[in-house]
Write a protein that holds these residues in place. Sequence first.
Motif, PDB file in Angstrom:
ATOM      1  N   THR A 117       0.839  -1.205   0.000  1.00 43.51           N
ATOM      2  CA  THR A 117       0.000   0.000   0.000  1.00 43.51           C
ATOM      3  C   THR A 117       0.871   1.251   0.000  1.00 43.51           C
ATOM      4  O   THR A 117       0.591   2.229  -0.721  1.00 43.51           O
ATOM      5  CB  THR A 117      -0.940  -0.001   1.227  1.00 43.51           C
ATOM      6  OG1 THR A 117      -1.694  -1.198   1.240  1.00 43.51           O
ATOM      7  CG2 THR A 117      -1.877   1.179   1.202  1.00 43.51           C
ATOM      8  N   LYS A 118       1.933   1.223   0.772  1.00 41.78           N
ATOM      9  CA  LYS A 118       2.855   2.368   0.843  1.00 41.78           C
ATOM     10  C   LYS A 118       3.500   2.602  -0.526  1.00 41.78           C
ATOM     11  O   LYS A 118       3.605   3.747  -0.992  1.00 41.78           O
ATOM     12  CB  LYS A 118       3.914   2.070   1.906  1.00 41.78           C
ATOM     13  CG  LYS A 118       4.950   3.123   2.079  1.00 41.78           C
ATOM     14  CD  LYS A 118       5.914   2.677   3.182  1.00 41.78           C
ATOM     15  CE  LYS A 118       7.214   3.412   3.093  1.00 41.78           C
ATOM     16  NZ  LYS A 118       8.185   2.928   4.060  1.00 41.78           N
ATOM     17  N   GLU A 120       2.326   1.620  -3.482  1.00 41.61           N
ATOM     18  CA  GLU A 120       1.298   2.112  -4.410  1.00 41.61           C
ATOM     19  C   GLU A 120       1.023   3.586  -4.178  1.00 41.61           C
ATOM     20  O   GLU A 120       0.869   4.366  -5.136  1.00 41.61           O
ATOM     21  CB  GLU A 120       0.006   1.302  -4.254  1.00 41.61           C
ATOM     22  CG  GLU A 120       0.058  -0.090  -4.831  1.00 41.61           C
ATOM     23  CD  GLU A 120      -1.236  -0.868  -4.588  1.00 41.61           C
ATOM     24  OE1 GLU A 120      -2.200  -0.295  -4.039  1.00 41.61           O
ATOM     25  OE2 GLU A 120      -1.264  -2.060  -4.953  1.00 41.61           O
ATOM     26  N   SER A 121       0.958   3.968  -2.896  1.00 44.57           N
ATOM     27  CA  SER A 121       0.718   5.378  -2.573  1.00 44.57           C
ATOM     28  C   SER A 121       1.880   6.235  -3.073  1.00 44.57           C
ATOM     29  O   SER A 121       1.672   7.336  -3.622  1.00 44.57           O
ATOM     30  CB  SER A 121       0.551   5.571  -1.074  1.00 44.57           C
ATOM     31  OG  SER A 121      -0.579   4.883  -0.624  1.00 44.57           O
ATOM     32  N   ARG A 122       3.109   5.779  -2.895  1.00 43.37           N
ATOM     33  CA  ARG A 122       4.280   6.528  -3.350  1.00 43.37           C
ATOM     34  C   ARG A 122       4.250   6.684  -4.866  1.00 43.37           C
ATOM     35  O   ARG A 122       4.500   7.765  -5.406  1.00 43.37           O
ATOM     36  CB  ARG A 122       5.573   5.806  -2.913  1.00 43.37           C
ATOM     37  CG  ARG A 122       6.841   6.619  -3.175  1.00 43.37           C
ATOM     38  CD  ARG A 122       8.097   5.828  -2.906  1.00 43.37           C
ATOM     39  NE  ARG A 122       8.246   4.657  -3.739  1.00 43.37           N
ATOM     40  CZ  ARG A 122       8.615   4.667  -5.037  1.00 43.37           C
ATOM     41  NH1 ARG A 122       8.844   5.794  -5.647  1.00 43.37           N
ATOM     42  NH2 ARG A 122       8.736   3.543  -5.702  1.00 43.37           N
ATOM     43  N   GLY A 124       1.562   6.526  -6.747  1.00 42.36           N
ATOM     44  CA  GLY A 124       0.452   7.435  -7.074  1.00 42.36           C
ATOM     45  C   GLY A 124       0.841   8.878  -6.872  1.00 42.36           C
ATOM     46  O   GLY A 124       0.545   9.754  -7.706  1.00 42.36           O
ATOM     47  N   ILE A 125       1.517   9.148  -5.755  1.00 39.53           N
ATOM     48  CA  ILE A 125       1.959  10.523  -5.468  1.00 39.53           C
ATOM     49  C   ILE A 125       2.975  10.962  -6.513  1.00 39.53           C
ATOM     50  O   ILE A 125       2.925  12.097  -7.011  1.00 39.53           O
ATOM     51  CB  ILE A 125       2.540  10.619  -4.043  1.00 39.53           C
ATOM     52  CG1 ILE A 125       1.423  10.453  -3.021  1.00 39.53           C
ATOM     53  CG2 ILE A 125       3.280  11.921  -3.837  1.00 39.53           C
ATOM     54  CD1 ILE A 125       1.897  10.322  -1.590  1.00 39.53           C
TER      55      ILE A 125
END
Length: 154
Positions: A117-118, A120-122, A124-125
């Motif tokens: 998740t981290k 994917e979030s990175r 995405g950001i």
Amino acid sequence: MTWLLLAEAGVPEGGLFDLDATLPLMAVQVVLLTFLLNALFFRPVGKVVEDREGFISTSRADAKQKLAQVERLEADLAEQLKGARQAVQSVIVDAENEVDGLYREALAQAEAEANRTKEESRRGIEAERESARAQLKGKVDQLSTTIINRLLAA
């Protein structure tokens, strides 16, 4: 019969001890009384006493056998109890190990999910940042073109 006649005969007077037919008659009476008492009382009582002693000795032997059997059973039960305790302890240790393994597995899965998740979030950001940079670059280029055009036109 002659004894009876002697017993009934007159007692001569004199002497310290008079020996007449009374002494053998008393001896015969004692012997007859002994045989009679022995036959009527002492043998049955003796038989009852012997039977009772036999019963007591048999009962004691049976009690000793039963006590030995109880002691053997007690030792067997103690051994079974010891085995059962060891088995239960083994089951407890196995259960603790299994729970620990499941906990570690769940923790590893949770960490992997958090890392995924981290990441994917990175990503995405980062993608949004690149998109925002591209938009800003486009707008900066457009504004700079507009500014240059206005400055040249003036």
